[in-house]
Enzyme design. Structure first.
Site, mmCIF file in Angstrom:
data_model
loop_
_atom_site.group_PDB
_atom_site.id
_atom_site.type_symbol
_atom_site.label_atom_id
_atom_site.label_comp_id
_atom_site.label_asym_id
_atom_site.label_seq_id
_atom_site.Cartn_x
_atom_site.Cartn_y
_atom_site.Cartn_z
ATOM 1 N N THR A 154 0.841 -1.202 0.000
ATOM 2 C CA THR A 154 0.000 0.000 0.000
ATOM 3 C C THR A 154 0.873 1.247 0.000
ATOM 4 O O THR A 154 1.867 1.295 0.719
ATOM 5 C CB THR A 154 -0.861 0.015 1.285
ATOM 6 O OG1 THR A 154 -1.799 -1.040 1.183
ATOM 7 C CG2 THR A 154 -1.583 1.336 1.483
ATOM 8 N N THR A 176 0.657 0.867 6.795
ATOM 9 C CA THR A 176 0.513 -0.213 5.821
ATOM 10 C C THR A 176 0.511 -1.513 6.613
ATOM 11 O O THR A 176 0.971 -1.564 7.746
ATOM 12 C CB THR A 176 1.624 -0.176 4.752
ATOM 13 O OG1 THR A 176 1.417 -1.253 3.819
ATOM 14 C CG2 THR A 176 3.016 -0.309 5.342
ATOM 15 N N ARG A 228 -14.928 -6.421 1.744
ATOM 16 C CA ARG A 228 -13.984 -6.116 2.831
ATOM 17 C C ARG A 228 -13.336 -4.749 2.603
ATOM 18 O O ARG A 228 -12.889 -4.431 1.500
ATOM 19 C CB ARG A 228 -12.907 -7.202 2.901
ATOM 20 C CG ARG A 228 -11.866 -7.005 4.017
ATOM 21 C CD ARG A 228 -10.630 -6.296 3.546
ATOM 22 N NE ARG A 228 -9.595 -6.208 4.590
ATOM 23 C CZ ARG A 228 -8.494 -5.481 4.488
ATOM 24 N NH1 ARG A 228 -8.265 -4.778 3.396
ATOM 25 N NH2 ARG A 228 -7.615 -5.442 5.452
ATOM 26 N N VAL A 229 -13.291 -3.944 3.634
ATOM 27 C CA VAL A 229 -12.603 -2.654 3.568
ATOM 28 C C VAL A 229 -11.549 -2.646 4.666
ATOM 29 O O VAL A 229 -11.820 -3.053 5.801
ATOM 30 C CB VAL A 229 -13.611 -1.493 3.766
ATOM 31 C CG1 VAL A 229 -12.886 -0.168 3.887
ATOM 32 C CG2 VAL A 229 -14.599 -1.454 2.603
HETATM 33 N N1 ASP Z 1 -3.422 -1.824 4.883
HETATM 34 C C1 ASP Z 1 -3.977 -2.421 3.690
HETATM 35 C C2 ASP Z 1 -5.304 -3.050 4.014
HETATM 36 O O1 ASP Z 1 -5.447 -3.698 5.036
HETATM 37 C C3 ASP Z 1 -3.113 -3.455 3.080
HETATM 38 C C4 ASP Z 1 -1.663 -3.151 2.871
HETATM 39 O O2 ASP Z 1 -1.053 -2.303 3.487
HETATM 40 O O3 ASP Z 1 -1.118 -3.802 1.990
HETATM 41 O O4 ASP Z 1 -6.185 -2.972 3.203
#
Ligand code: ASP
Length: 328
Positions: A188, A239, A216-217
């Site tokens: 992310t 992230t 899903r969020v």
């Molecule tokens: N934080 C993000 C989520 O849970 C995923 C990620 O950082 O890759 O949607």
């Protein structure tokens, strides 16, 4: 002894001693009337090794662009990068094969915008800004966000690339759903920028967990969890495993700790330790934070090894290794 090796040797046995929250004395509480804006030039920091994205923001800041527009420029680089399977075009789909994106932005005035579960639009960080600036709302979801994007002339794009489709089809042979984010499978982009005026803003953009449940969020569109900015204090972005970031309202926590006098580094460490305290020693997912304060100080921390972040300042774009608490 270096902090990292010290932690490696002592972590499990003495977790309790490592995670005692730092007490603040009256003398280390900052006096905000005295907080000076960063004099060393604008700064951009972003999660992971996104060299081009962070350079785009850093150069934009140097050419006088404001903090929010610069942070969005960085997000746009990864949203277009088809090799990044956790952001934008080429992002991994949900378990039913739909790529759905989450993003949010927050500016120096404390305004914010967010979009969740958006399909067929690449530049969702910019769309989150449009929600902030052109609607009376903070958050738009799914079809609502998509029709808003269409009304503004955003291009429709199928976000599922041939490569992501093949990986998803391979995954669907067994369809093992284990919502674990480890250090290899998340990228992310979270960006924090301080512009020439000393204003701080941020952006966050993701396709979330690979093969997540439909609908899903994660944290990346939740103001306070994936991103938080208070221009008087600083900002933080996250992230990793969104569910855990949401449970601890991680980015807001970091900014509030900085308000109490923690340095960005100590604030990130404490936010990571809160998760570890709740999970015990068997934390098998990754979470990482980066933070920037009003004086231009930067901090970052992660549960596991492997997380790095970028920092651009004065023409130099560096990749920086991060403190981690569990060596496994
Ligand atoms: N934080 C993000 C989520 O849970 C995923 C990620 O950082 O890759 O949607």
């Amino acid at each position: 002894m270096k902090r990292r090796s010290f932690l490696g040797k002592t972590l499990i046995g003495s977790l309790a001693t490592l995670i005692v929250p730092k007490a603040l004395s009256a003398s280390n509480k900052p006096n905000f009337s005295e907080v000076i804006k960063n004099e060393k030039g604008p700064i951009s920091i972003c999660t992971w090794n996104f060299v081009k994205a962070n350079a785009a923001a850093g150069k934009a800041l140097e050419s006088d662009l404001d903090a929010l527009s610069s942070a969005i420029k960085a997000a746009e680089v990864e949203e277009l990068n088809d090799k990044n399977t956790t952001v934008g075009y080429g992002g991994a789909p949900d378990r039913e094969g739909n790529v759905t994106l989450d993003a949010c932005v927050m500016d120096h005035k404390g305004d914010c915008g967010s979009v969740v579960a958006v399909q067929n639009i690449v530049h969702v960080a910019a769309l989150a800004r449009d929600v902030m600036e052109k609607t009376p709302h903070v958050m738009l979801a799914a079809e609502g966000a998509e029709s808003f994007a269409k009304s503004l002339g955003y291009k429709q794009t199928n976000l599922l690339t041939e490569e992501s489709k093949e990986s998803w089809l391979e995954w669907s042979k067994n369809s093992k759903y284990k919502p674990i984010i480890n250090i290899e499978n998340h990228d992310t982009i979270g960006v924090l920028c301080m512009d020439k005026k000393g204003n701080i803003a941020g952006a966050c953009s993701t396709s979330g967990l690979s093969y997540k449940m439909k609908g899903r969020v994660g944290d990346s569109s939740i103001i306070g969890s994936g991103l938080y900015v208070d221009n008087e204090i600083g900002g933080a972005v996250a992230t990793g495993m969104g569910e855990e970031i949401i449970k601890t309202v991680g980015s807001f926590l970091i900014v509030e700790l900085m308000r109490q006098g923690y340095s960005p580094q100590d604030a990130c460490d404490e936010a990571i330790q809160r998760i570890i305290r709740k999970q015990g020693e068997h934390v098998d997912f990754q979470v990482a934070y980066i933070a920037l304060d009003k004086q231009g100080r930067v901090g970052s921390s992660s549960i596991h090894k492997g997380f790095t972040y970028m920092k651009y300042q004065n023409g130099e774009n560096k990749n920086i290794e991060v403190n981690n608490f569990i060596n496994s």
